[in-house]
Design a protein around this motif. Structure first.
Motif, PDB file in Angstrom:
ATOM      1  N   ALA A   1      -8.687  46.476   2.929  1.00 35.88           N
ATOM      2  CA  ALA A   1      -9.291  45.338   1.956  1.00 35.88           C
ATOM      3  C   ALA A   1     -10.570  45.231   2.119  1.00 35.88           C
TER       4      ALA A   1
ATOM      5  N   VAL B   1      -2.550  34.203   5.702  1.00 40.24           N
ATOM      6  CA  VAL B   1      -2.142  33.495   4.140  1.00 40.24           C
ATOM      7  C   VAL B   1      -4.256  33.517   3.597  1.00 40.24           C
ATOM      8  N   ILE B   2      -4.126  32.870   4.354  1.00 36.43           N
ATOM      9  CA  ILE B   2      -5.708  32.204   3.769  1.00 36.43           C
ATOM     10  C   ILE B   2      -6.547  33.207   3.616  1.00 36.43           C
ATOM     11  N   MET B   3      -6.624  34.719   4.313  1.00 35.66           N
ATOM     12  CA  MET B   3      -7.893  35.254   4.860  1.00 35.66           C
ATOM     13  C   MET B   3      -7.514  35.969   2.988  1.00 35.66           C
ATOM     14  N   PHE B   4      -5.902  36.677   3.461  1.00 33.93           N
ATOM     15  CA  PHE B   4      -5.396  37.180   2.319  1.00 33.93           C
ATOM     16  C   PHE B   4      -5.730  36.474   0.706  1.00 33.93           C
ATOM     17  N   ALA B   5      -5.915  35.761   0.698  1.00 31.66           N
ATOM     18  CA  ALA B   5      -5.987  34.999  -0.995  1.00 31.66           C
ATOM     19  C   ALA B   5      -7.493  35.322  -0.853  1.00 31.66           C
ATOM     20  N   GLY B   6      -8.080  35.198   0.177  1.00 31.66           N
ATOM     21  CA  GLY B   6      -9.799  35.238   0.181  1.00 31.66           C
ATOM     22  C   GLY B   6     -10.026  36.425  -0.491  1.00 31.66           C
ATOM     23  N   LEU B   7      -9.468  37.360   0.553  1.00 35.35           N
ATOM     24  CA  LEU B   7      -9.603  38.951  -0.262  1.00 35.35           C
ATOM     25  C   LEU B   7      -9.141  39.219  -1.873  1.00 35.35           C
ATOM     26  N   THR B   8      -8.260  38.847  -2.094  1.00 39.83           N
ATOM     27  CA  THR B   8      -7.989  39.349  -3.840  1.00 39.83           C
ATOM     28  C   THR B   8      -9.042  38.232  -4.230  1.00 39.83           C
ATOM     29  N   LEU B   9      -9.194  36.986  -4.061  1.00 37.85           N
ATOM     30  CA  LEU B   9     -10.100  36.379  -5.004  1.00 37.85           C
ATOM     31  C   LEU B   9     -11.644  37.420  -4.869  1.00 37.85           C
TER      32      LEU B   9
ATOM     33  N   ALA C   1      -3.807  31.553   9.409  1.00 36.18           N
ATOM     34  CA  ALA C   1      -4.487  32.257   9.214  1.00 36.18           C
ATOM     35  C   ALA C   1      -4.546  33.240   8.423  1.00 36.18           C
TER      36      ALA C   1
END
Lengths: 241, 107
Positions: free
Chosen positions: A120, A173-181, A171
């Motif tokens: 990522a 989940v939030i991190m990977f959501a951010g990286l996706t965004l 945590a």
């Protein structure tokens, strides 16, 4: 001899890598703790479970391996690990253009630690010059390698102490959501992410986290179709003018 | 599990994982790909990361029901808003985790 300008550039790249990596390192620590704890309760010999951290270096696959050891056949364990890690084939494909300009040693060594987080971050900085990209990649690789290989043994000792109320399990989940965004920079990439996420949700019932692979493949195909449609529309409107 | 079996699992898993990670990098490193493929590869990151995020969120490891509650969804939405506004992962993580703890405490 390295010039002052080069050293300054290197230190800037290092700082950037550390800044980018820290938010992802934080959730890796409790995950490592949990894995370390699971290793102590596993049917797998402790030396082999522990060695999986520096050798396989893939949290979800390692957790599966130590969890099902003793209850599944050897081939089922190996298959489960490989199915979970099969998404790395796509990481390899996506990073291949960036590695094309890299020296041979790095092409062999770099992929060894091509985990979700390193991938990522590497994609986030894929537009860098080859030497800066390499330095950035190596720095993140070392940070994650060191953290993981400290966190897992620590987890064997202090894993049970982290209170569940802290909800550190959420945590990542939030991190990977951010990286996706942050990875969505073009319309086809947005469509790829939407379809990938949606199909992954539909395929969540598949075992061994196969839903990730299914979702990702559908997302990539959807992105490619969108890309073609957009290109066709553009050329049609240009022809009309 | 015997030591011999553990060694076999370890070696196979290590070699297989490395082959997945290095295979296409080594295979494609010295050749250019058609532009269509190069463009498609740019979508791999977002597609995989989105699939991974959803799978982690719903606990997609063979379970049949979606395992994410309203509080987690709300925290994720708050984190996403903060992420979109700040473009900063640390702020996004802090906002999401704070929201999760506060909402869990309230409800």
């Amino acid at each position: 001899m390295e010039t002052e300008a080069t050293l300054t550039r290197h230190s800037r790249v290092d700082r950037q890598a550390v800044t980018d990596a820290v938010p992802l390192l934080i959730p890796a620590v409790p995950f490592g703790f949990v894995l370390g704890l699971a290793m102590t309760e596993s049917d797998m010999p402790l030396w082999a479970a522990w060695l999986s951290s520096p050798l396989i270096f893939a949290g979800a696959a390692q957790l599966t391996m130590v969890t099902i050891a003793g209850t599944a056949s050897l081939w089922a364990i190996i298959s489960a690990v490989l199915v979970i890690n099969s998404r790395h084939v796509m990481y390899s494909a996506a990073l291949a253009p960036m590695f094309r300009t890299q020296p041979t040693w790095f092409r062999w060594v770099g992929p060894f630690m091509l985990i979700d987080q390193v991938f990522a971050l590497a994609m986030l900085r894929s537009d860098r010059e080859p030497d800066s990209f390499r330095r950035y990649y190596v720095t993140t690789m070392l940070l994650f390698g060191t953290t993981w290989n400290v966190a897992v043994p620590l987890g064997m000792v202090v894993g049970p102490v982290v209170p569940e109320a802290w909800r550190l399990d959420f945590a990542p989940v939030i991190m990977f959501a951010g990286l996706t965004l942050f990875a969505i920079k073009r319309v086809p990439a947005g469509i790829a992410a939407l379809v990938g996420g949606f199909v992954s949700l539909l395929a969540a019932g598949l075992s061994d986290r196969l839903g990730i692979l299914v979702g990702a493949i559908c997302g990539v195909v959807a992105g490619a179709v969108a890309e073609q449609r957009i290109t066709a529309l553009k050329s049609r409107s240009e022809a009309d003018l | 599990m015997s030591h011999r079996a553990a060694l076999l699992v370890l070696v196979a898993a290590t070699l297989g994982t490395y082959a997945f990670r290095a295979g296409l990098i080594l295979l494609l490193a010295d050749r250019s790909l058609p532009i269509v493929v190069e463009r498609a590869l740019q979508n791999v990151g977002p597609a995989v990361l989105a699939a991974l995020t959803v799978n982690l969120a719903v606990g997609g490891d063979g379970g049949t029901s979606v395992d994410i509650d309203a509080i987690e969804l709300a925290s994720l939405a708050i984190a996403a808003i903060v992420g979109l506004r700040t473009k900063n992962l640390v702020f996004m993580l802090s906002a999401g985790m704070a929201a999760l703890l506060v909402l869990t405490e309230i409800f």
